[in-house]
Design a protein around this motif. Structure first.
Motif, PDB file in Angstrom:
ATOM      1  N   ASN A   1       0.773  -1.290   0.001  1.00 52.81           N
ATOM      2  CA  ASN A   1      -0.132   0.054  -0.065  1.00 52.81           C
ATOM      3  C   ASN A   1       0.619   1.253  -0.055  1.00 52.81           C
ATOM      4  N   GLY A   2       1.876   1.190  -0.746  1.00 47.75           N
ATOM      5  CA  GLY A   2       2.864   2.493  -0.912  1.00 47.75           C
ATOM      6  C   GLY A   2       3.813   2.503   0.067  1.00 47.75           C
ATOM      7  N   LYS A   3       3.936   1.727   1.230  1.00 50.02           N
ATOM      8  CA  LYS A   3       4.902   1.763   2.174  1.00 50.02           C
ATOM      9  C   LYS A   3       5.988   0.558   2.166  1.00 50.02           C
ATOM     10  N   PRO A   4       7.110   1.131   2.417  1.00 49.92           N
ATOM     11  CA  PRO A   4       8.167  -0.084   2.369  1.00 49.92           C
ATOM     12  C   PRO A   4       8.055  -1.084   3.467  1.00 49.92           C
ATOM     13  N   VAL A   5       8.352  -2.380   3.257  1.00 51.61           N
ATOM     14  CA  VAL A   5       8.207  -3.402   4.280  1.00 51.61           C
ATOM     15  C   VAL A   5       9.568  -3.839   4.554  1.00 51.61           C
ATOM     16  N   ALA A   6       9.733  -4.114   5.881  1.00 54.15           N
ATOM     17  CA  ALA A   6      11.018  -4.364   6.379  1.00 54.15           C
ATOM     18  C   ALA A   6      11.285  -5.842   6.084  1.00 54.15           C
ATOM     19  N   ASP A   7      12.857  -6.095   5.892  1.00 49.46           N
ATOM     20  CA  ASP A   7      13.355  -7.373   5.440  1.00 49.46           C
ATOM     21  C   ASP A   7      12.632  -8.415   6.123  1.00 49.46           C
ATOM     22  N   LYS A   8      12.649  -8.354   7.339  1.00 55.17           N
ATOM     23  CA  LYS A   8      11.880  -9.537   8.236  1.00 55.17           C
ATOM     24  C   LYS A   8      10.734  -8.917   9.234  1.00 55.17           C
ATOM     25  N   ILE A   9       9.513  -9.596   8.965  1.00 56.02           N
ATOM     26  CA  ILE A   9       8.519  -9.419  10.254  1.00 56.02           C
ATOM     27  C   ILE A   9       8.482 -10.401  11.111  1.00 56.02           C
ATOM     28  N   ASN A  10       8.551 -10.332  12.405  1.00 56.53           N
ATOM     29  CA  ASN A  10       8.392 -11.077  13.255  1.00 56.53           C
ATOM     30  C   ASN A  10       9.531 -12.247  13.071  1.00 56.53           C
ATOM     31  N   GLY A  11      10.943 -11.837  12.416  1.00 55.65           N
ATOM     32  CA  GLY A  11      11.862 -12.581  12.197  1.00 55.65           C
ATOM     33  C   GLY A  11      11.606 -13.368  11.007  1.00 55.65           C
ATOM     34  N   LYS A  12      10.747 -13.257  10.475  1.00 55.37           N
ATOM     35  CA  LYS A  12      10.386 -14.067   9.070  1.00 55.37           C
ATOM     36  C   LYS A  12      10.389 -13.072   7.675  1.00 55.37           C
ATOM     37  N   GLU A  13      10.807 -13.516   6.577  1.00 54.67           N
ATOM     38  CA  GLU A  13      10.827 -12.996   5.450  1.00 54.67           C
ATOM     39  C   GLU A  13       9.467 -13.183   4.860  1.00 54.67           C
ATOM     40  N   PRO A  14       8.819 -11.714   4.570  1.00 51.86           N
ATOM     41  CA  PRO A  14       7.528 -11.909   3.841  1.00 51.86           C
ATOM     42  C   PRO A  14       7.652 -12.269   2.264  1.00 51.86           C
ATOM     43  N   PHE A  15       6.795 -13.090   1.897  1.00 56.29           N
ATOM     44  CA  PHE A  15       7.227 -13.567   0.535  1.00 56.29           C
ATOM     45  C   PHE A  15       5.894 -14.083  -0.202  1.00 56.29           C
ATOM     46  N   LEU A  16       6.036 -14.390  -1.467  1.00 56.17           N
ATOM     47  CA  LEU A  16       4.801 -15.011  -2.363  1.00 56.17           C
ATOM     48  C   LEU A  16       5.573 -15.970  -3.680  1.00 56.17           C
ATOM     49  N   LYS A  17       5.025 -17.303  -3.423  1.00 62.15           N
ATOM     50  CA  LYS A  17       5.239 -18.167  -4.439  1.00 62.15           C
ATOM     51  C   LYS A  17       3.945 -18.611  -5.103  1.00 62.15           C
ATOM     52  N   LEU A  18       4.260 -18.689  -6.667  1.00 66.91           N
ATOM     53  CA  LEU A  18       3.253 -19.224  -7.270  1.00 66.91           C
ATOM     54  C   LEU A  18       3.684 -20.523  -8.096  1.00 66.91           C
ATOM     55  N   ASP A  19       2.808 -21.539  -7.707  1.00 66.19           N
ATOM     56  CA  ASP A  19       3.220 -22.882  -8.326  1.00 66.19           C
ATOM     57  C   ASP A  19       2.240 -23.145  -9.594  1.00 66.19           C
ATOM     58  N   ASP A  20       3.108 -23.206 -10.764  1.00 62.92           N
ATOM     59  CA  ASP A  20       2.522 -23.483 -12.252  1.00 62.92           C
ATOM     60  C   ASP A  20       1.681 -24.619 -12.074  1.00 62.92           C
ATOM     61  N   ASN A  21       2.294 -25.872 -11.522  1.00 60.88           N
ATOM     62  CA  ASN A  21       1.830 -27.083 -11.692  1.00 60.88           C
ATOM     63  C   ASN A  21       0.449 -27.334 -11.155  1.00 60.88           C
ATOM     64  N   ASP A  22       0.199 -26.807 -10.112  1.00 65.09           N
ATOM     65  CA  ASP A  22      -1.035 -27.047  -9.330  1.00 65.09           C
ATOM     66  C   ASP A  22      -2.015 -25.871  -9.377  1.00 65.09           C
ATOM     67  N   LYS A  23      -1.406 -24.626  -9.707  1.00 67.63           N
ATOM     68  CA  LYS A  23      -2.092 -23.562  -9.825  1.00 67.63           C
ATOM     69  C   LYS A  23      -2.442 -22.977  -8.194  1.00 67.63           C
ATOM     70  N   ARG A  24      -1.538 -23.285  -7.245  1.00 63.89           N
ATOM     71  CA  ARG A  24      -1.490 -22.845  -5.818  1.00 63.89           C
ATOM     72  C   ARG A  24      -0.693 -21.878  -5.815  1.00 63.89           C
ATOM     73  N   TYR A  25      -0.809 -21.090  -4.705  1.00 61.00           N
ATOM     74  CA  TYR A  25      -0.006 -20.091  -4.183  1.00 61.00           C
ATOM     75  C   TYR A  25       0.315 -20.026  -2.763  1.00 61.00           C
ATOM     76  N   SER A  26       1.413 -19.664  -2.234  1.00 63.60           N
ATOM     77  CA  SER A  26       1.957 -19.789  -0.803  1.00 63.60           C
ATOM     78  C   SER A  26       2.452 -18.408  -0.492  1.00 63.60           C
ATOM     79  N   ALA A  27       2.247 -17.887   0.645  1.00 63.72           N
ATOM     80  CA  ALA A  27       2.711 -16.596   1.040  1.00 63.72           C
ATOM     81  C   ALA A  27       2.983 -16.730   2.447  1.00 63.72           C
ATOM     82  N   SER A  28       3.440 -15.588   2.857  1.00 63.58           N
ATOM     83  CA  SER A  28       3.436 -15.013   4.449  1.00 63.58           C
ATOM     84  C   SER A  28       3.719 -13.829   4.481  1.00 63.58           C
ATOM     85  N   GLY A  29       3.122 -13.128   5.446  1.00 62.48           N
ATOM     86  CA  GLY A  29       3.318 -11.853   5.806  1.00 62.48           C
ATOM     87  C   GLY A  29       4.282 -11.597   7.146  1.00 62.48           C
TER      88      GLY A  29
END
Length: 265
Positions: A47-75
């Motif tokens: 939402n226009g604001k920078p996100v820290a490298d780690k939140i609660n000690g974890k890296e926020p990310f997104l992965k998109l798997d083309d094989n089963d059309k599933r995504y996994s993510a973490s904030g």
């Protein structure tokens, strides 16, 4: 008469120029389409604001798997997942599934990222940055591709292995596989494996996370096979949860029990 000819020529020239412009724009649009699946994307802006490298000690990310059309993510707290669809003109839609239910000190990024998956309907890529957007508004979230390097253990898995032990059946190993022992060949970069079950050739997908290993659905050739060796082999593959390699020996493990053992060919 001359004026009419000149006007006609100008009209044709403008028409051709216009076509050329549209063709160039079309080519540019096509070139902007880039593969976004099969990669790990690190959340860098929300939402226009920078996100820290780690939140609660974890890296926020997104992965998109083309094989089963599933995504996994973490904030930075819980795992978020579900299905997604891609369509023409960089359209994307997310359908949220189950997630873990931990309470963390900072839940704001996770909540914001969950709202992005609900609202986003298109994506763009520019200078290696993936943006999830709603209509033509400012980006809801931005991600930067993370180049994942395979661990030395994962790299050691590559190559061809031959089975020399399998747990479970009462029939002796040589009785299960009297003529040919099963083999498996790993390609960790492609997340695939293939081999021979002692009868049919097969291929499958693999998922590796540290020492964890899981096999996807198996596709095989259709020769008729004697005995139960092949079915025992495939049923045991389905149970695998992790692996270990020592020297030239590969152990495939269910929980904490070694159920298959291979040697490097």
């Amino acid at each position: 008469m001359k004026n009419a000819i000149v006007m006609s020529a100008l009209a044709i020239t403008m028409s051709l120029s216009s076509c050329g412009i549209f063709q160039k724009e079309s080519k540019t649009d096509a070139a902007s389409s880039e593969v976004i699946t099969g990669k790990k994307w690190k959340l860098i802006e929300l939402n226009g604001k920078p996100v820290a490298d780690k939140i609660n000690g974890k890296e926020p990310f997104l992965k998109l798997d083309d094989n089963d059309k599933r995504y996994s993510a973490s904030g930075g707290c819980n795992g978020i997942g579900g299905s997604f669809t891609l369509s023409a003109n960089n359209r994307i839609n997310f359908s949220q599934g189950m997630s873990t239910m931990m309470a963390c000190q900072d839940m704001s990024v996770e909540q914001g990222l969950g709202a992005v998956f609900t609202a986003a309907d298109n994506y763009t890529i520019k200078d290696g940055i993936l943006s999830l957007n709603k209509a033509r508004m400012a980006p809801l979230a931005k991600f930067k591709e993370v180049k994942e390097v395979a661990s030395s253990k994962e790299q050691a898995l590559n190559g061809t292995w031959e089975l020399d032990y399998i747990s479970g059946p009462r029939i002796a190993f040589d009785g299960l596989y009297p003529n040919r022992k099963p083999t498996i060949t790993f390609d960790t970069a492609a997340k695939k494996a293939n081999g021979n079950s002692s009868c049919n050739n097969y291929n499958t997908t693999i998922k590796i996370n540290g020492g964890n290993l899981n096999f996807g659905a198996v596709a095989t050739t259709k020769m008729a096979c004697k005995g139960t060796g092949e079915s025992v082999y495939f049923k045991t593959l389905e149970t695998i949860t992790n692996y270990d390699i020592k020297d030239n020996t590969l152990h495939l493990i269910m929980g904490d029990i070694v159920v298959m053992r291979f040697h490097k060919k």
